[in-house]
Design a protein around this motif. Structure first.
Motif, PDB file in Angstrom:
ATOM      1  N   GLU A  99       1.026  -1.458   0.289  1.00 19.70           N
ATOM      2  CA  GLU A  99       0.323   0.107  -0.062  1.00 19.70           C
ATOM      3  C   GLU A  99       1.052   1.244   0.323  1.00 19.70           C
ATOM      4  N   SER A 108       2.302   1.849  -3.640  1.00 18.86           N
ATOM      5  CA  SER A 108       0.838   2.374  -4.700  1.00 18.86           C
ATOM      6  C   SER A 108       0.639   3.548  -4.004  1.00 18.86           C
ATOM      7  N   LEU A 109       1.457   3.887  -2.880  1.00 16.11           N
ATOM      8  CA  LEU A 109       0.776   5.511  -2.312  1.00 16.11           C
ATOM      9  C   LEU A 109       1.527   6.523  -2.668  1.00 16.11           C
ATOM     10  N   MET A 140       1.874   6.998  -6.583  1.00 12.97           N
ATOM     11  CA  MET A 140       0.515   7.743  -6.945  1.00 12.97           C
ATOM     12  C   MET A 140       0.475   9.249  -7.074  1.00 12.97           C
ATOM     13  N   SER A 141       1.472   9.429  -5.509  1.00 13.68           N
ATOM     14  CA  SER A 141       1.912  10.863  -5.270  1.00 13.68           C
ATOM     15  C   SER A 141       3.576  11.933  -5.583  1.00 13.68           C
ATOM     16  N   GLN A 192      -9.631   0.175   5.080  1.00 12.82           N
ATOM     17  CA  GLN A 192      -8.966   0.443   3.923  1.00 12.82           C
ATOM     18  C   GLN A 192      -8.574   1.986   4.182  1.00 12.82           C
ATOM     19  N   VAL A 233      -7.070   4.851   3.248  1.00 11.36           N
ATOM     20  CA  VAL A 233      -6.916   5.856   2.006  1.00 11.36           C
ATOM     21  C   VAL A 233      -6.018   7.097   2.427  1.00 11.36           C
ATOM     22  N   ALA A 234      -4.611   6.512   3.080  1.00  8.01           N
ATOM     23  CA  ALA A 234      -3.279   7.593   2.709  1.00  8.01           C
ATOM     24  C   ALA A 234      -2.826   7.148   3.587  1.00  8.01           C
ATOM     25  N   ARG A 269      -5.606   9.107  -1.366  1.00  8.60           N
ATOM     26  CA  ARG A 269      -6.294   8.250  -2.190  1.00  8.60           C
ATOM     27  C   ARG A 269      -7.437   9.776  -2.882  1.00  8.60           C
ATOM     28  N   GLU A 295     -10.023   9.760  -4.683  1.00 11.07           N
ATOM     29  CA  GLU A 295     -11.727   9.514  -3.994  1.00 11.07           C
ATOM     30  C   GLU A 295     -11.353   9.988  -2.369  1.00 11.07           C
ATOM     31  N   ARG A 323      -9.393  12.748  -1.365  1.00 11.46           N
ATOM     32  CA  ARG A 323      -9.173  14.307  -1.371  1.00 11.46           C
ATOM     33  C   ARG A 323     -10.057  14.931  -0.845  1.00 11.46           C
TER      34      ARG A 323
END
Length: 207
Positions: free
Chosen positions: A26, A29-30, A33-34, A81, A83-84, A123, A125, A127
């Protein structure tokens, strides 16, 4: 740190917690993305040719007792989940010149003795719900727990929304370097900015 989130009539548990080794994928993945392409560039260099970058990153953050480890990450989790996340560690002094011209600008923007925020990621969705701000406030607490008086980070000058958040939290530009373009990076021009905040320079905010 636990709270609850109301969504469409359903209450889901939210918590900010230290990462575990099981979070390594995770985290990777983050970062992909960032990081505006920096993670992709670095991991393509440290991994085997053609290696899956997500797997390379997961392996990197599965390590222990190193700066780039799950041990320096905190996760925001809602209903199980992730998410950040926040990745931050004490920046040590290193006088070794960076040989890679693409990475050299960032190595020249280090602020030894500060808590360096290497990554804050939310993520898409999730933000605009205040998670990045909560994680940056957490960075203050992590710095204080280590006896550090500054928090530092590097941000691209083209990332206007992130700069707006950091300015609202009291970060000030201390230095900048022109970026060296590379196909992996999201920006082909502009500057990388060193932003620093004194931990006691603003009123403490409760999360």
């Amino acid at each position: 740190m636990k709270m609850s989130v109301q969504s469409k009539g359903e209450t889901r548990s939210e918590q900010i917690r230290p990462a575990t080794k099981a979070d390594a994928r995770e985290i990777a993945s983050l970062f992909l993305m960032s990081s505006d392409g920096l993670a992709s560039y670095i991991w393509s260099r440290v991994g085997a040719p053609g290696a899956d970058l997500l797997e390379v990153g997961a392996s990197r953050y599965s390590r222990e007792n190193t700066a780039f480890s799950y041990q320096n990450c905190h996760m925001v989790e809602i209903g199980g989940q992730v998410v950040a996340m926040l990745h931050a560690f004490k920046m040590e002094s290193d006088e070794t010149p960076e040989a890679d011209p693409v990475l050299r600008p960032y190595s020249e923007l280090e602020n030894p003795g500060s808590l360096y925020v290497s990554g804050v990621a939310v993520r898409p969705e999730f933000r605009r719900r205040g998670y990045a701000r909560k994680l940056m406030i957490l960075a203050d607490r992590l710095a204080a727990a280590q006896g550090l008086t500054r928090v530092s980070l590097i941000c691209f000058d083209r990332n206007v929304s992130a700069l707006r958040l950091y300015a609202s939290l009291g970060f000030r530009e201390m230095d900048r370097r022109a970026i060296v373009p590379h196909p992996s990076l999201h920006y082909s021009d502009g500057h990388a900015l060193l932003l620093v905040r004194e931990c006691d320079a603003r009123e403490q905010v409760e999360v």
